[in-house]
Design a protein around this motif. Sequence first.
Motif, short mmCIF file in Angstrom:
data_model
loop_
_atom_site.label_atom_id
_atom_site.label_comp_id
_atom_site.label_asym_id
_atom_site.label_seq_id
_atom_site.Cartn_x
_atom_site.Cartn_y
_atom_site.Cartn_z
N ALA A 138 1.16 -1.39 -0.24
CA ALA A 138 0.42 0.06 -0.25
C ALA A 138 1.02 1.81 0.03
CB ALA A 138 -0.60 0.11 1.31
N ARG A 139 1.78 0.80 -0.21
CA ARG A 139 2.48 2.49 -0.29
C ARG A 139 3.29 2.63 -1.31
NH1 ARG A 139 7.51 3.03 3.67
NH2 ARG A 139 8.67 3.56 2.28
N ASP A 140 3.20 4.57 -1.57
CA ASP A 140 3.09 5.58 -2.39
C ASP A 140 2.02 5.41 -3.00
OD1 ASP A 140 6.09 5.97 -3.06
OD2 ASP A 140 6.67 3.74 -2.96
N LEU A 141 0.34 4.79 -2.67
CA LEU A 141 -0.57 5.42 -3.33
C LEU A 141 -1.40 6.18 -2.32
CD1 LEU A 141 -2.05 1.49 -2.78
CD2 LEU A 141 -1.01 2.64 -5.25
N GLY A 142 -0.73 6.76 -1.78
CA GLY A 142 -0.60 8.33 -1.38
C GLY A 142 -2.41 7.83 0.19
N THR A 143 -3.05 8.57 0.04
CA THR A 143 -3.97 8.69 0.84
C THR A 143 -5.20 7.43 0.82
OG1 THR A 143 -3.81 10.60 2.34
CG2 THR A 143 -5.99 9.84 2.67
N LEU A 144 -5.36 6.75 1.46
CA LEU A 144 -6.81 5.70 1.36
C LEU A 144 -7.63 5.71 2.09
CD1 LEU A 144 -4.22 2.23 1.01
CD2 LEU A 144 -5.02 4.17 -0.96
N VAL A 145 -8.87 5.36 1.38
CA VAL A 145 -10.06 5.10 2.09
C VAL A 145 -11.06 3.66 2.21
CG1 VAL A 145 -12.76 5.15 2.73
CG2 VAL A 145 -10.68 7.90 2.12
#
Length: 326
Positions: A138-145
């Motif tokens: 999940a790294r380098d994907l920015g902010t997640l919901v």
Amino acid sequence: MTVAFFALGGTISMAGADGGVVTRLGAADLVAAVPGLAGLGVPLDVRDVDAVPSGNLTFDQVLDVVDRARDAVAGGAAGVVVSQGTDTLEETAFLADLVWDRPEPLVFTGAMRNPTLAGPDGPANLLAAVAVAADRAARDLGTLVVFADEIHAARRVRKTHSTSTATFASPDTGPLGHVVERTPRLLASVPRHPALARPAPGALAGVRVALHTVTLDDDGSGLAGLADTQQGLVVAGFGVGHVPAALAPVLGALAARIPVVLTSRTGAGAVLSATYSAVGSESDLARRGLLNGGFLHPYQARVLLRTLLATGADRDRIAAAFAARG
């Protein structure tokens, strides 16, 4: 490998009270109520922040949480989870994404069913959010919901239903992945944009951006004097970016004084730029100086425009930001 957890409040934190439910549960209470969390083997750094309904949150409070999240990952946290109410989650997560400049995942979650109801979804959402925040994929994907075992990019997610536990969706792209048996499975990604500058403390106080949803027979009379009190305007137009002919010159006059961004009120799809040419069409409004919001929905466009204005962006920089992010 530690994950920092910041609890803001909202339905996930509600407890019973006469006449309804109110925010009562702290971060430690929320963690204690999650079956299987210990089985992830992820130590949590648990912190309470502002226990308020998400409708009461401000830009400054959200940016403060982002600052704390940045400190947490600088101190060694593998990722950060933020729980809050869902009323404004699509806006707060998008604001966080605009200024989040770290590779570690910053994950927002919450609940639609409070803990006093049968089948509260908060524990499952929190478990999935921690699993995502701790996963290197999940790294380098920015902010997640993360909600209902789906992983969404903050820049594409919307709240689509007032009560459904499956309320969060990304109409234009779909989710980036799913949490399967407590394991994140990423199936897609979206391009990540360079982070914007964080508005300086106090800078937002003098920046107001209005949102006007266009409706049938709208002549713009409600917009009189708006440029005297607002520094920007987002217009949620019909379909691909249309307004009644009577409204077009009103918006053009406003665009000569303040940045005006054209978006669609439909909930999905992009504003066009060169298909229709009648008065009030997207082409006509562009000629009058309105900026194209692209795929950004009206609430995201307002967040982006206010953030840019608070950092002193001029019209050219604002236009470039919307061209890149829309």
